[in-house]
Structure formats: structure tokens, C-alpha cells
Design an enzyme around this catalytic site. Structure first.
Site, PDB file in Angstrom:
ATOM      1  N   ASP A  67       4.544  14.224  20.733  1.00 63.22           N
ATOM      2  CA  ASP A  67       5.718  15.067  20.970  1.00 63.22           C
ATOM      3  C   ASP A  67       5.618  15.840  22.289  1.00 63.22           C
ATOM      4  O   ASP A  67       4.571  15.827  22.951  1.00 63.22           O
ATOM      5  CB  ASP A  67       5.929  16.040  19.788  1.00 63.22           C
ATOM      6  CG  ASP A  67       4.632  16.679  19.298  1.00 63.22           C
ATOM      7  OD1 ASP A  67       3.659  16.715  20.067  1.00 63.22           O
ATOM      8  OD2 ASP A  67       4.602  17.135  18.154  1.00 63.22           O
ATOM      9  N   ASN A 136       3.723  24.424   7.517  1.00 61.64           N
ATOM     10  CA  ASN A 136       4.861  24.078   6.644  1.00 61.64           C
ATOM     11  C   ASN A 136       4.886  22.577   6.313  1.00 61.64           C
ATOM     12  O   ASN A 136       5.876  22.077   5.801  1.00 61.64           O
ATOM     13  CB  ASN A 136       6.192  24.501   7.300  1.00 61.64           C
ATOM     14  CG  ASN A 136       6.472  23.765   8.602  1.00 61.64           C
ATOM     15  OD1 ASN A 136       5.679  22.918   9.025  1.00 61.64           O
ATOM     16  ND2 ASN A 136       7.590  24.059   9.243  1.00 61.64           N
ATOM     17  N   HIS A 138       4.636  20.111   8.563  1.00 59.61           N
ATOM     18  CA  HIS A 138       5.174  19.201   9.575  1.00 59.61           C
ATOM     19  C   HIS A 138       4.079  18.328  10.184  1.00 59.61           C
ATOM     20  O   HIS A 138       2.914  18.722  10.260  1.00 59.61           O
ATOM     21  CB  HIS A 138       6.013  19.926  10.645  1.00 59.61           C
ATOM     22  CG  HIS A 138       5.286  20.728  11.655  1.00 59.61           C
ATOM     23  ND1 HIS A 138       5.613  22.025  11.978  1.00 59.61           N
ATOM     24  CD2 HIS A 138       4.261  20.417  12.480  1.00 59.61           C
ATOM     25  CE1 HIS A 138       4.837  22.473  12.928  1.00 59.61           C
ATOM     26  NE2 HIS A 138       4.003  21.520  13.259  1.00 59.61           N
ATOM     27  N   GLU A 143       9.991  18.447  11.087  1.00 55.43           N
ATOM     28  CA  GLU A 143      10.024  19.635  10.245  1.00 55.43           C
ATOM     29  C   GLU A 143      10.479  19.271   8.828  1.00 55.43           C
ATOM     30  O   GLU A 143      11.021  18.174   8.602  1.00 55.43           O
ATOM     31  CB  GLU A 143      10.993  20.658  10.863  1.00 55.43           C
ATOM     32  CG  GLU A 143      10.589  21.134  12.261  1.00 55.43           C
ATOM     33  CD  GLU A 143       9.512  22.223  12.248  1.00 55.43           C
ATOM     34  OE1 GLU A 143       8.698  22.284  11.306  1.00 55.43           O
ATOM     35  OE2 GLU A 143       9.487  23.026  13.200  1.00 55.43           O
TER      36      GLU A 143
HETATM   37  C1  GLP Z   1       2.434  21.680  16.774  1.00 54.51           C
HETATM   38  C2  GLP Z   1       2.384  20.207  17.092  1.00 54.51           C
HETATM   39  C3  GLP Z   1       1.890  19.443  15.914  1.00 54.51           C
HETATM   40  C4  GLP Z   1       0.611  20.078  15.414  1.00 54.51           C
HETATM   41  C5  GLP Z   1       0.864  21.476  14.942  1.00 54.51           C
HETATM   42  C6  GLP Z   1      -0.349  22.199  14.376  1.00 54.51           C
HETATM   43  O1  GLP Z   1       3.570  22.041  16.082  1.00 54.51           O
HETATM   44  N1  GLP Z   1       3.628  19.666  17.508  1.00 54.51           N
HETATM   45  O2  GLP Z   1       1.696  18.104  16.283  1.00 54.51           O
HETATM   46  O3  GLP Z   1       0.071  19.320  14.380  1.00 54.51           O
HETATM   47  O4  GLP Z   1       1.326  22.174  16.070  1.00 54.51           O
HETATM   48  O5  GLP Z   1      -0.973  22.920  15.377  1.00 54.51           O
HETATM   49  P1  GLP Z   1      -2.337  23.656  15.302  1.00 54.51           P
HETATM   50  O6  GLP Z   1      -3.376  22.615  15.314  1.00 54.51           O
HETATM   51  O7  GLP Z   1      -2.368  24.529  16.519  1.00 54.51           O
HETATM   52  O8  GLP Z   1      -2.338  24.442  14.037  1.00 54.51           O
END
Ligand code: GLP
Length: 233
Positions: A67, A136, A138, A143
Site C-alpha cells: 500500500d 482493528n 486490517h 479496513e
Molecule cells: C499500516 C499498514 C499496514 C500495517 C499496519 C500495522 O496501517 N498499512 O499494512 O499492517 O499499519 O502497523 P504497525 O506494524 O505499525 O502496528
């Protein structure tokens, strides 16, 4: 779904890096789906260190990031392009032409999403995709409520996701939209590894473990895939 509980974040990062480098060793032209966020940072650190010591492992690798934010230039400090340079691409011998990240600054975002899907297909599809997990549920920026047949497209981020990601933005001003691979795009990867570490992910991991499959909980789509490993710590 294979579950591996590691003693701590370090062990999880080592395990994830071993899986990543193992895939490349078995097949030098591996097509990887790659995550951003705080969780994979040490995995990349370990992979960079191991590659520096051992061999030029990324020479034939093709990568597709999951992404990217919409509306910021790729040189913006909060962009996933900048993240990937800072944590991986600047330190390994990947051919920049093989390191794909959606262009969140494209004039025609929908055309960019379609182009990204075509590029993944043209590369032969994803072999191994590593995923983080939102609190959440995702995966990438899919989402809650995302259809499981979704493909790469632009999405509006929830306020909770923007708040969770604010610390990765120097001005804490997280864009409101992003381009993300869809759930169907991710599920077409031959194998998938999900990384989740720490208290903040505990609830989401327990919900995933429950086996309930629901579009209200995007990560639960992974139960539909035959080769998923979940690494928790
Ligand atoms: C973002 C990314 C996701 C990732 C998520 C969790 O939203 N787009 O791909 O999995 O963060 O992030 P973190 O590892 O900082 O908790």
C-alpha cells in the site's frame, strides 16, 4: 493456518527474516509482497544484516508493496516509498526497476490501481507476501467491511488507523486516503506470513484465532488461504 508464538519481538523478527531470505535462497527471482509499519522494521534490519554478510540476495528479487498513501509525493518523509528506502531498499542490491510501490501522487489514482494489478500479474503473481496487522484487523489498508473479492483500489482510512499511524509522520498529519492491494489480490499470493507483536495486537490476534470469518474483520479472510503462517510475540 500455522501458528508460531515466539518469545519476543526480536525472535519474531529473526523468524520472519529467515522465512524471507529462505524464500529467496530457494528461488532467487521470488516475487514478494511487502509490508510497512512498525512491526516489520526489525525483520528488514535482520534481512539487511544477513544479506550484507552472506551474499547479494536481492539481485533478482521482485517486490510489490502492499500500500501507499494518496496525495503525498514519494519523497515525503511519511510515504511508504521513503519507509522502504530507509529500511530495506537503500541497503540491498535490489534493482530499483523491480521494487514496486503504488504511486500515491498519480494524477489518475484509479488508473494507477489498475496498472499496479497488471504489474503484479505480469511479474507472474506474488510468491510470498508478508503482512502486518491493524489493531482493528486490517491487512494492508483493507479496513473492516472490505469485500473479500476486493482488488487494488483507493480507500478512505478510518480515524483509528490514521491515529495509529500518526507517529510515523513527522507532522502527525496522516493522509486520509491510500492505495491498497485488495484482499483478493493478497489471497492470490502463493504463501502468506502475518506478523503481529505486542499488547496492541492481542485483541486482533485472539479474534483471528477464534476462526470466525467475517468481512468485518479483514484478517479473517486468511482462513480461506491454504498456506498462511501467523507469527506472534
Ligand atoms: C499500516 C499498514 C499496514 C500495517 C499496519 C500495522 O496501517 N498499512 O499494512 O499492517 O499499519 O502497523 P504497525 O506494524 O505499525 O502496528
Amino acid at each position: 493456518m500455522h501458528w508460531q508464538t515466539l518469545p519476543d519481538y526480536d525472535a519474531l523478527s529473526n523468524r520472519a527474516s529467515d522465512i524471507l531470505l529462505g524464500a529467496i535462497r530457494d528461488q532467487p527471482r521470488t516475487v514478494l509482497g511487502l509490508p510497512t509499519g512498525r512491526t516489520p522494521i526489525r525483520m528488514y534490519e535482520r534481512a539487511v544484516a544477513a544479506c550484507g554478510r552472506a551474499y547479494h540476495c536481492f539481485r533478482d528479487v521482485v517486490t510489490f508493496n502492499l500500500d501507499e498513501y494518496v496525495g503525498i509525493e514519494r519523497t515525503h518523509p511519511g510515504s511508504y516509498f521513503t519507509f522502504m528506502k530507509r529500511h530495506l531498499f537503500d541497503f540491498v542490491d535490489i534493482d530499483p526497476a523491480n521494487a514496486h510501490i503504488p504511486n500515491g501522487a498519480a494524477a489518475d489514482v484509479e488508473a494507477e490501481c489498475a496498472r499496479y494489478e497488471r504489474e503484479i500479474a505480469a511479474a507472474g503473481g506474488l510468491d510470498l507476501t508478508l503482512l502486518g496487522l491493524g489493531s482493528n484487523g486490517h491487512i494492508a489498508f483493507n479496513e473492516p467491511g472490505t469485500p473479500f473479492d476486493s482488488r487494488t483500489r483507493s480507500v478512505t482510512l478510518t480515524e483509528s488507523t490514521r491515529a495509529a499511524n500518526a507517529s510515523l509522520f513527522p507532522d502527525r498529519n496522516v493522509p486520509t486516503r491510500a492505495i491498497t492491494m485488495g484482499i483478493a489480490t493478497i489471497l492470490e499470493s502463493k504463501s502468506i506470513v502475518l506478523l503481529a507483536s505486542g499488547e496492541r495486537k492481542r485483541g486482533a490476534i485472539e479474534r483471528l484465532r477464534s476462526g470466525e470469518i467475517s468481512e468485518e474483520f479483514p484478517a479473517s479472510a486468511l482462513w480461506k488461504h491454504p498456506d498462511v503462517t501467523v507469527l506472534t510475540a
